[in-house]
Design an enzyme around this catalytic site. Structure first.
Site, PDB file in Angstrom:
ATOM      1  N   ASN A   1       0.856  -1.190   0.000  1.00  0.00           N
ATOM      2  CA  ASN A   1       0.000   0.000   0.000  1.00  0.00           C
ATOM      3  C   ASN A   1       0.889   1.236   0.000  1.00  0.00           C
ATOM      4  OD1 ASN A   1      -1.944   1.956   0.380  1.00  0.00           O
ATOM      5  ND2 ASN A   1      -2.456   1.363   2.467  1.00  0.00           N
TER       6      ASN A   1
ATOM      7  N   HIS B   1      -9.392   0.500   5.290  1.00  0.00           N
ATOM      8  CA  HIS B   1      -8.113   0.760   5.952  1.00  0.00           C
ATOM      9  C   HIS B   1      -8.337   1.692   7.142  1.00  0.00           C
ATOM     10  CE1 HIS B   1      -3.995   2.113   6.651  1.00  0.00           C
ATOM     11  NE2 HIS B   1      -3.605   1.039   5.980  1.00  0.00           N
TER      12      HIS B   1
ATOM     13  N   GLU C   1      -6.825   4.157   8.272  1.00  0.00           N
ATOM     14  CA  GLU C   1      -6.673   5.593   8.036  1.00  0.00           C
ATOM     15  C   GLU C   1      -7.950   6.190   7.444  1.00  0.00           C
ATOM     16  OE1 GLU C   1      -1.897   4.998   7.440  1.00  0.00           O
ATOM     17  OE2 GLU C   1      -3.170   5.286   5.678  1.00  0.00           O
TER      18      GLU C   1
ATOM     19  N   GLU D   1      -4.768  -5.413  10.726  1.00  0.00           N
ATOM     20  CA  GLU D   1      -3.783  -4.384  10.978  1.00  0.00           C
ATOM     21  C   GLU D   1      -4.047  -3.726  12.331  1.00  0.00           C
ATOM     22  OE1 GLU D   1      -2.103  -2.483   7.092  1.00  0.00           O
ATOM     23  OE2 GLU D   1      -4.199  -1.927   7.280  1.00  0.00           O
TER      24      GLU D   1
ATOM     25  N   SER E   1       3.819  -2.254  10.295  1.00  0.00           N
ATOM     26  CA  SER E   1       5.278  -2.117  10.365  1.00  0.00           C
ATOM     27  C   SER E   1       6.003  -3.404   9.978  1.00  0.00           C
ATOM     28  CB  SER E   1       5.713  -1.648  11.760  1.00  0.00           C
ATOM     29  OG  SER E   1       5.174  -0.364  12.046  1.00  0.00           O
TER      30      SER E   1
END
Length: 311
Positions: free
Chosen positions: A65, A149, A151, A219, A265
């Site tokens: 991504n 996602h 975000e 995530e 990460s």
């Protein structure tokens, strides 16, 4: 520039006739605004994913991504590095550049890489300024899209219901979906991890019946872009919980075939150790995907480790 729980039955009329906007004011049809009409169609029978089994969960999967990064020069450099890398051809590797770089990447990136978009609109295109529809992505030959996602959930106020309907509509337009779920640090520390993930999964499950073209990306929000990473044991525990949810709510066959990938990460130093875990079927990579050689190493080390574990 460098590129540095219980699932309730879905009201089918809701999916066919309504869409969503990320607003707290939404109230009807699972929180969807009745004025935004979409037309959903069922998944065609000939679009079922062909799976080459590795862990019994399908092909190893690595997604990159790129987020809101890159200019034409930097993207060209990244494409060149990816094309020059020796990556496995028996795994799925997807890269998701910005919308404005999709055509550049599509014209230059070689197999086995596949193209993905970072988002799409929740329904049919129209008077939705700034949005990109699933039909438009399909029209230009983009096979994958990321939905949900963290975000977008955080900054764009996308709700669980909104993400569920977006996933369903993308699937109806013959896109394959990477559906993201995950908890914040506060939610984990408050003991709400399973509750949060259950709500996120249920919102997707309420809207789709065919999971063949869905990959679940777990995530943990607290690990995205922070340099922190869940330990392999923490990641495995959550992935096992997700697979158990599928067993209980959808069925054993879907649970065994579902690819559940980890993001947060991931880099070339921890990919191999993470890939050793039974229920980790790949990665969704953020910052490290902006470095071609590093991303290639993640693809290679993760796939080789998974294969060795299963040998």
């Amino acid at each position: 520039m460098t590129l540095s729980g219980t699932m309730r039955p879905m009201d089918s009329s809701c999916l066919r006739t309504t869409s969503a906007v990320p607003s707290r004011a939404l109230s009807s049809c699972h929180g969807l605004h009745p004025r935004l009409a979409i037309a959903s169609s069922s998944r065609s029978s000939n679009s079922t994913r062909r799976v080459t089994s590795m862990a019994g969960h399908g092909k190893f999967f690595v997604g990159g991504n790129w987020k809101c990064n890159g200019d034409k020069h930097g993207v060209k450099k990244l494409i060149d590095d990816l094309n020059a890398a020796d990556v496995p051809e028996d795994i799925d590797i997807i890269v998701a550049p910005t919308f404005i770089h999709l055509e550049q990447v599509q014209g230059a990136l070689k197999k086995p890489y596949q193209l993905g978009a970072q988002n799409c609109w929740v329904g049919k295109g129209g008077a939705f300024t700034g949005e990109i529809s699933a039909e438009q992505l399909h029209d230009i030959g983009v096979p994958w899209v990321i939905v949900g996602h963290s975000e977008r959930r955080l900054f764009m106020d996308e709700t669980n219901d909104f993400v569920g309907h977006k996933a369903a509509y993308a699937l109806s337009q013959d896109l394959s979906v990477i559906a993201c779920i995950g908890e914040t640090l506060h939610e984990r520390q408050a003991g709400q991890l399973e509750e949060v993930l259950t709500k996120q999964l249920t919102a997707i499950g309420d809207n789709i019946a065919d999971w063949d073209n869905v990959v679940i990306a777990y995530e943990p929000v607290w690990a995205i872009g922070t340099g922190k990473v869940a330990t392999p044991e923490q990641a495995q525990d959550v992935h096992k919980f997700i697979r158990t949810w599928f067993t209980d709510k959808v069925g054993t066959e879907v649970a065994e075939a579902m690819r559940i990938i980890y993001g947060g990460s991931v880099n070339d130093q921890n990919a191999g150790e993470l890939a050793r875990k039974e229920d980790l079927d790949g990665f969704l990579v953020g910052g490290a995907s902006l470095k071609g050689k590093t991303f290639a190493k993640i693809c290679t080390s993760g796939a080789k480790t998974a294969a060795k574990v299963l040998a």
